[in-house]
Design a protein around this motif. Structure first.
Motif, PDB file in Angstrom:
ATOM      1  N   GLY A   9      -2.000   2.027   8.584  1.00  0.00           N
ATOM      2  CA  GLY A   9      -2.168   3.356   8.278  1.00  0.00           C
ATOM      3  C   GLY A   9      -1.677   3.970   9.547  1.00  0.00           C
ATOM      4  O   GLY A   9      -1.800   3.453  10.780  1.00  0.00           O
ATOM      5  N   TYR A  10      -1.029   4.867   9.325  1.00  0.00           N
ATOM      6  CA  TYR A  10      -0.208   5.695  10.509  1.00  0.00           C
ATOM      7  C   TYR A  10      -0.291   7.062  10.605  1.00  0.00           C
ATOM      8  O   TYR A  10      -0.203   7.797   9.528  1.00  0.00           O
ATOM      9  CB  TYR A  10       1.411   5.323  10.611  1.00  0.00           C
ATOM     10  N   LEU A  11      -0.643   7.708  11.896  1.00  0.00           N
ATOM     11  CA  LEU A  11      -0.714   9.094  11.794  1.00  0.00           C
ATOM     12  C   LEU A  11       0.095   9.500  13.212  1.00  0.00           C
ATOM     13  O   LEU A  11       0.077   9.102  14.125  1.00  0.00           O
ATOM     14  CB  LEU A  11      -1.955   9.542  12.214  1.00  0.00           C
ATOM     15  N   ALA A  12       1.184  10.321  12.772  1.00  0.00           N
ATOM     16  CA  ALA A  12       2.091  10.697  13.806  1.00  0.00           C
ATOM     17  C   ALA A  12       1.392  11.880  14.299  1.00  0.00           C
ATOM     18  O   ALA A  12       0.591  12.387  14.177  1.00  0.00           O
ATOM     19  CB  ALA A  12       3.587  11.128  13.016  1.00  0.00           C
ATOM     20  N   GLN A  13       2.185  12.344  15.514  1.00  0.00           N
ATOM     21  CA  GLN A  13       1.799  13.319  16.326  1.00  0.00           C
ATOM     22  C   GLN A  13       1.665  14.667  15.480  1.00  0.00           C
ATOM     23  O   GLN A  13       2.670  14.875  14.651  1.00  0.00           O
ATOM     24  CB  GLN A  13       2.753  13.579  17.489  1.00  0.00           C
ATOM     25  N   ASP A  14       0.652  15.535  15.638  1.00  0.00           N
ATOM     26  CA  ASP A  14       0.487  17.128  14.974  1.00  0.00           C
ATOM     27  C   ASP A  14       0.892  16.721  13.350  1.00  0.00           C
ATOM     28  O   ASP A  14       1.407  17.716  12.853  1.00  0.00           O
ATOM     29  CB  ASP A  14       1.489  17.776  15.624  1.00  0.00           C
ATOM     30  N   THR A  15       0.400  15.664  12.840  1.00  0.00           N
ATOM     31  CA  THR A  15       0.564  15.276  11.359  1.00  0.00           C
ATOM     32  C   THR A  15      -0.367  16.270  10.524  1.00  0.00           C
ATOM     33  O   THR A  15      -1.587  16.187  10.694  1.00  0.00           O
ATOM     34  CB  THR A  15       0.451  14.009  10.836  1.00  0.00           C
ATOM     35  N   GLY A  16       0.071  17.333   9.806  1.00  0.00           N
ATOM     36  CA  GLY A  16      -0.670  18.275   9.065  1.00  0.00           C
ATOM     37  C   GLY A  16      -0.793  17.608   7.752  1.00  0.00           C
ATOM     38  O   GLY A  16       0.351  17.290   7.051  1.00  0.00           O
ATOM     39  N   LEU A  17      -2.059  17.756   7.246  1.00  0.00           N
ATOM     40  CA  LEU A  17      -2.305  17.253   5.568  1.00  0.00           C
ATOM     41  C   LEU A  17      -1.668  18.592   4.726  1.00  0.00           C
ATOM     42  O   LEU A  17      -2.241  19.492   4.759  1.00  0.00           O
ATOM     43  CB  LEU A  17      -3.673  16.976   5.426  1.00  0.00           C
ATOM     44  N   GLU A  18      -0.809  18.301   4.105  1.00  0.00           N
ATOM     45  CA  GLU A  18      -0.224  19.244   3.092  1.00  0.00           C
ATOM     46  C   GLU A  18      -0.678  18.994   1.927  1.00  0.00           C
ATOM     47  O   GLU A  18      -0.369  17.887   1.303  1.00  0.00           O
ATOM     48  CB  GLU A  18       1.492  19.316   3.458  1.00  0.00           C
ATOM     49  N   SER A  19      -1.362  20.001   1.192  1.00  0.00           N
ATOM     50  CA  SER A  19      -1.962  19.609  -0.242  1.00  0.00           C
ATOM     51  C   SER A  19      -2.371  20.740  -0.765  1.00  0.00           C
ATOM     52  O   SER A  19      -2.736  21.814  -0.170  1.00  0.00           O
ATOM     53  CB  SER A  19      -3.143  18.605   0.134  1.00  0.00           C
ATOM     54  N   GLN A  20      -2.174  20.836  -2.076  1.00  0.00           N
ATOM     55  CA  GLN A  20      -2.719  21.889  -2.979  1.00  0.00           C
ATOM     56  C   GLN A  20      -4.238  21.693  -3.605  1.00  0.00           C
ATOM     57  O   GLN A  20      -4.660  22.539  -4.281  1.00  0.00           O
ATOM     58  CB  GLN A  20      -1.727  22.150  -4.195  1.00  0.00           C
ATOM     59  N   LEU A  21      -4.901  20.636  -3.067  1.00  0.00           N
ATOM     60  CA  LEU A  21      -6.008  20.320  -3.660  1.00  0.00           C
ATOM     61  C   LEU A  21      -7.131  21.024  -2.446  1.00  0.00           C
ATOM     62  O   LEU A  21      -6.927  21.362  -1.577  1.00  0.00           O
ATOM     63  CB  LEU A  21      -6.369  18.654  -3.552  1.00  0.00           C
ATOM     64  N   SER A  22      -8.516  20.743  -2.940  1.00  0.00           N
ATOM     65  CA  SER A  22      -9.419  21.210  -2.192  1.00  0.00           C
ATOM     66  C   SER A  22      -9.737  19.987  -1.179  1.00  0.00           C
ATOM     67  O   SER A  22      -9.373  19.012  -1.173  1.00  0.00           O
ATOM     68  CB  SER A  22     -10.553  21.441  -2.844  1.00  0.00           C
ATOM     69  N   ILE A  23     -10.523  20.428  -0.315  1.00  0.00           N
ATOM     70  CA  ILE A  23     -10.921  19.454   0.820  1.00  0.00           C
ATOM     71  C   ILE A  23     -11.516  18.259   0.343  1.00  0.00           C
ATOM     72  O   ILE A  23     -11.038  17.017   0.370  1.00  0.00           O
ATOM     73  CB  ILE A  23     -11.933  19.911   2.118  1.00  0.00           C
ATOM     74  N   TRP A  24     -12.476  18.456  -0.674  1.00  0.00           N
ATOM     75  CA  TRP A  24     -13.307  17.466  -1.079  1.00  0.00           C
ATOM     76  C   TRP A  24     -12.372  16.410  -2.185  1.00  0.00           C
ATOM     77  O   TRP A  24     -12.320  15.168  -2.114  1.00  0.00           O
ATOM     78  CB  TRP A  24     -14.429  17.688  -2.120  1.00  0.00           C
ATOM     79  N   ASP A  25     -11.491  17.238  -2.998  1.00  0.00           N
ATOM     80  CA  ASP A  25     -10.787  16.215  -4.073  1.00  0.00           C
ATOM     81  C   ASP A  25      -9.710  15.701  -3.175  1.00  0.00           C
ATOM     82  O   ASP A  25      -9.476  14.533  -3.683  1.00  0.00           O
ATOM     83  CB  ASP A  25     -10.048  17.505  -5.117  1.00  0.00           C
ATOM     84  N   GLU A  26      -9.166  16.084  -2.180  1.00  0.00           N
ATOM     85  CA  GLU A  26      -7.895  15.411  -1.347  1.00  0.00           C
ATOM     86  C   GLU A  26      -8.733  14.025  -1.028  1.00  0.00           C
ATOM     87  O   GLU A  26      -8.088  13.007  -0.675  1.00  0.00           O
ATOM     88  CB  GLU A  26      -7.368  16.346  -0.276  1.00  0.00           C
ATOM     89  N   MET A  27      -9.921  14.334  -0.404  1.00  0.00           N
ATOM     90  CA  MET A  27     -10.590  13.221   0.190  1.00  0.00           C
ATOM     91  C   MET A  27     -10.917  12.039  -0.816  1.00  0.00           C
ATOM     92  O   MET A  27     -10.738  10.852  -0.641  1.00  0.00           O
ATOM     93  CB  MET A  27     -11.816  13.389   1.064  1.00  0.00           C
ATOM     94  N   LEU A  28     -11.119  12.588  -2.029  1.00  0.00           N
ATOM     95  CA  LEU A  28     -11.467  11.614  -3.140  1.00  0.00           C
ATOM     96  C   LEU A  28     -10.328  10.626  -3.340  1.00  0.00           C
ATOM     97  O   LEU A  28     -10.387   9.515  -4.124  1.00  0.00           O
ATOM     98  CB  LEU A  28     -11.986  12.333  -4.144  1.00  0.00           C
ATOM     99  N   THR A  29      -9.062  11.287  -3.109  1.00  0.00           N
ATOM    100  CA  THR A  29      -7.700  10.496  -3.511  1.00  0.00           C
ATOM    101  C   THR A  29      -7.781   9.108  -2.741  1.00  0.00           C
ATOM    102  O   THR A  29      -7.075   8.243  -3.283  1.00  0.00           O
ATOM    103  CB  THR A  29      -6.428  11.492  -3.206  1.00  0.00           C
ATOM    104  N   VAL A  30      -8.389   9.110  -1.572  1.00  0.00           N
ATOM    105  CA  VAL A  30      -8.356   7.624  -0.893  1.00  0.00           C
ATOM    106  C   VAL A  30      -9.225   6.799  -1.859  1.00  0.00           C
ATOM    107  O   VAL A  30      -8.951   5.608  -1.878  1.00  0.00           O
ATOM    108  CB  VAL A  30      -8.971   8.113   0.443  1.00  0.00           C
ATOM    109  N   PHE A  31     -10.116   7.143  -2.506  1.00  0.00           N
ATOM    110  CA  PHE A  31     -10.862   6.353  -3.345  1.00  0.00           C
ATOM    111  C   PHE A  31     -10.489   6.294  -4.857  1.00  0.00           C
ATOM    112  O   PHE A  31     -11.243   5.976  -5.660  1.00  0.00           O
ATOM    113  CB  PHE A  31     -12.359   6.480  -3.215  1.00  0.00           C
ATOM    114  N   SER A  32      -9.439   6.421  -4.845  1.00  0.00           N
ATOM    115  CA  SER A  32      -8.955   6.750  -6.353  1.00  0.00           C
ATOM    116  C   SER A  32      -9.237   5.185  -7.219  1.00  0.00           C
ATOM    117  O   SER A  32      -9.570   5.275  -8.587  1.00  0.00           O
ATOM    118  CB  SER A  32      -7.508   6.929  -6.672  1.00  0.00           C
ATOM    119  N   PRO A  33      -8.878   4.079  -6.733  1.00  0.00           N
ATOM    120  CA  PRO A  33      -9.215   2.649  -7.167  1.00  0.00           C
ATOM    121  C   PRO A  33     -10.640   2.641  -7.505  1.00  0.00           C
ATOM    122  O   PRO A  33     -11.190   2.064  -8.573  1.00  0.00           O
ATOM    123  CB  PRO A  33      -8.708   1.840  -6.174  1.00  0.00           C
ATOM    124  N   VAL A  34     -11.534   2.948  -6.633  1.00  0.00           N
ATOM    125  CA  VAL A  34     -13.081   3.146  -6.658  1.00  0.00           C
ATOM    126  C   VAL A  34     -13.416   3.727  -7.909  1.00  0.00           C
ATOM    127  O   VAL A  34     -14.173   3.411  -8.670  1.00  0.00           O
ATOM    128  CB  VAL A  34     -13.924   3.387  -5.498  1.00  0.00           C
TER     129      VAL A  34
END
Length: 639
Positions: free
Chosen positions: A69-94
């Motif tokens: 997993g890699y986080l570059a300098q000043d990487t902003g999370l660009e998404s059209q989802l809500s905070i909760w729904d975007e975090m849920l994508t990490v657990f898609s397999p679960v």
């Protein structure tokens, strides 16, 4: 277990060599800090290891199943989802597995399933296997994990349905970090992860990384952070990389010891060489000693001559002076309200700053620290209250974003145009002190890196000779050596300082006073950062004890002795640990109960009774809800 090996790695940009012959090894649970000057290629190396850049020579060896997993300098999370729904994508397999389990439960609850015994056994076997995998993947706690990380990154007061696209750049960066942490890769690569984090969040991240199950590979200029997190250091230069064991402070000590030892060996060899040369010169022409002289010559020719050890590379060199001294009263703020578009974000701010003070302004992100500084220099209007500067006060301001350094001028002209009476040689000398040499001064300002813009902004600030410096995150983008130079320059500065910084080491060295900004005012602490933290901790403990005393109607805390306070603090800690143990036992019991209820649902006799199935499903839902509450309480107590 070795997660990754780098052997003889080299990288060019065009004809320019970035680095060569880089070797390193990362094992599970390693905590590695990568250090080196700006321009040494640290970020480039991280991108190559993360698979985002190619390399020219060498090899990277990594087992196929190792995740990075890699986080570059000043990487902003660009998404059209809500905070909760975007975090849920990490657990898609679960989540997919959870849906599959529910689907199998529905199949097993149908009477016709039992008519085919082979099919029923097959479904039951699949359900058992999936349930075990679901538990191993953290299926019963992923929502609690999300809440814990969002809480640590200061999103606990947010509506989790907030659209990410509406957030600020700093908030998007924190969410990108949170999403990466939740994904739990085997190797976590972080490039300046402390940018945009306030001190409270930094402390949480340090604790999180200390307990991280995988390996961590970090580039950071935050010395406190590095000391807390890492146990190995790789020092990177253009032509080599060297490994040191220990944290950043250990690395500095060992580096100095290595240099001293290598210098002694070098000097000893040089003395030996001079003696050999002298012997050869005096004895080569004499018949009686010529053989011995020739032998010495051969010895000299075979000798591996050491290179002179290279000390620290050239550092920036500057100091801040003032044209004239201000009066004793530098700044007086009374009942100030600050904000944007008439909407206050902080109010009732009062403070008094006198000549010679060095004041650190601290507080959580979003409370208005930068807004206050911009209000002081009239970039933003005052919403309420008053600001009064003292006699002969001249202000110099440093913007953390270097927003004014976007011109297409050359570096030389950016400074020279402001001071046209100085000669080109004088301007070049000043820029040279800030590490702009040769053709560097002919670069356009807009093309400069963050570190170069920071140095140029500091050069412009130095030239102003103001007696009151207002600095917004002055150490951002500076490498560790440049930070030390800036610290020394500010320590020797004869004027007055007001600065915002999240660099705790920097605050400790510079501040004589800390002012904590909140939404309802400002509070003063007469001391450095360590003193500020100590006082905050003492107050927290006192509040905890006062709350305990109120519940038992005992005497007030301020009247208690130090021994009594310490005794009760230890008692509170024992209670915390006991509660953690109780929660863990309760969670274990609930997990067993959930497993038993799921097993009951697989019983053919139960499936035929729809009322019992409904009753068991209700019990399952309640048990899962109770387990989630325990997980949240457990996470809070563990912090």
């Amino acid at each position: 277990m070795i997660l990754l090996q780098v052997n003889g790695l080299s990288k060019y940009y065009g004809a320019e060599l970035i680095f060569s012959n880089i070797k390193l090894e990362i094992q599970n649970r390693d905590r590695i800090g990568l250090v080196g000057r700006n321009g040494a290629g640290k970020s480039t190396l991280l991108k190559i290891i993360a698979g985002q850049l190619s390399y020219d020579d060498g090899e990277i060896i990594k087992p196929k199943d190792v995740t990075i997993g890699y986080l570059a300098q000043d990487t902003g999370l660009e998404s059209q989802l809500s905070i909760w729904d975007e975090m849920l994508t990490v657990f898609s397999p679960v989540i997919a597995l959870e849906k599959k389990l529910h689907s199998l439960e529905e199949i097993m609850s149908k009477p016709e399933t039992f008519e085919n015994e082979d099919f029923y056994k097959k479904v039951l076997r699949e359900y058992d296997e999936l349930q075990l995998r679901f538990k191993e993947m953290g299926g019963y706690q992923y929502e609690a994990d999300i809440r814990s990380v969002l809480h640590g990154l200061q999103f606990s007061n947010f509506d989790y349905n907030t659209q990410i696209s509406t957030l600020s750049g700093g908030q998007k960066t924190r969410l990108a970090l949170g999403k990466l942490l939740l994904s739990q890769p085997d190797l976590l690569i972080l490039d300046e992860p402390t940018n945009h984090l306030d001190i409270e969040t930094l402390t949480w991240l340090e604790q999180y990384l200390q307990g991280y199950k995988g390996a961590v590979f970090i580039v950071s200029h935050d010395r406190y952070f590095m000391d807390k997190v890492i146990n190995q250091v790789y020092e990177m230069t253009r032509n080599s990389i060297k490994k040191y064991y220990g944290n950043y402070s250990d690395y500095l000590v060992r580096k100095a010891e290595d240099f001293e030892r290598e210098m002694k060996l070098y000097e000893k060899q040089q003395e030996e060489i001079e003696k050999l040369k002298d012997f050869i010169q005096r004895n080569i022409a004499r018949a009686s000693t010529t053989k011995r002289a020739q032998s010495r010559r051969k010895q000299l020719e075979k000798m591996h001559v050491m290179d002179r050890p290279i000390g620290d590379e050239k550092s920036a060199s500057f100091s801040f002076e003032i044209d004239r001294q201000s009066g004793n009263e530098v700044l007086n703020i009374h009942d100030l309200a600050i904000g944007y578009n008439g909407n206050p974000i902080s109010k009732n701010i009062s403070m008094r700053i006198t000549r010679g003070e060095s004041i650190a302004l601290v507080g959580p992100n979003g409370v208005g620290k930068s807004t206050l500084l911009k209000t002081l220099i009239k970039k933003l209007p005052v919403l309420a209250g008053s600001i009064q500067f003292g006699t002969n006060v001249t202000v110099g301001y440093y913007d953390q974003e270097q927003a004014n350094l976007v011109s297409n001028k050359r570096v030389l002209n950016e400074l020279w145009d402001d001071y046209p009476l100085k000669t080109e040689k004088e301007i070049r000398t000043i820029l040279g002190n800030f590490l702009f040499s040769g053709d560097d001064v002919l670069k356009t300002v807009s093309s400069l890196s963050g570190g170069e813009k920071a140095r140029l902004a500091l050069a412009k600030l130095m030239m102003q000779k103001a007696n009151f410096l207002i600095l917004d995150e002055p150490t951002n983008h500076l490498d560790l050596d440049s930070k030390i130079v800036l610290e020394n320059a500010l320590i020797d500065y004869p004027g007055t300082l007001l600065f915002v910084s999240h660099d705790r080491y920097f605050i400790n060295r510079i501040a004589t006073k800390v002012i904590e900004l909140s939404k309802d005012g400002a509070e003063e602490f007469l001391g450095d950062y360590d003193y500020f933290v100590q006082k905050k901790q003492e107050r927290f403990e006192l509040r905890e004890l006062e709350a305990a005393h109120k519940s038992t109607e005992t005497q007030n805390l301020p009247e208690k002795s130090g021994y009594q306070i310490d005794k009760e603090a230890k008692k509170a800690e024992r209670q915390r640990l006991r509660r953690i143990e109780e929660i863990e036992k309760a969670m274990e019991k609930l997990e067993t109960e959930i497993s038993e209820l799921n097993t009951l649902l697989c019983d053919p006799n139960i499936f035929q009774d729809h009322e019992k199935v409904t009753e068991i499903n209700k019990k399952l839902e309640l048990a899962n809800q109770e387990l989630e509450k325990y997980l949240e309480e457990w996470a809070d107590l563990e912090e």
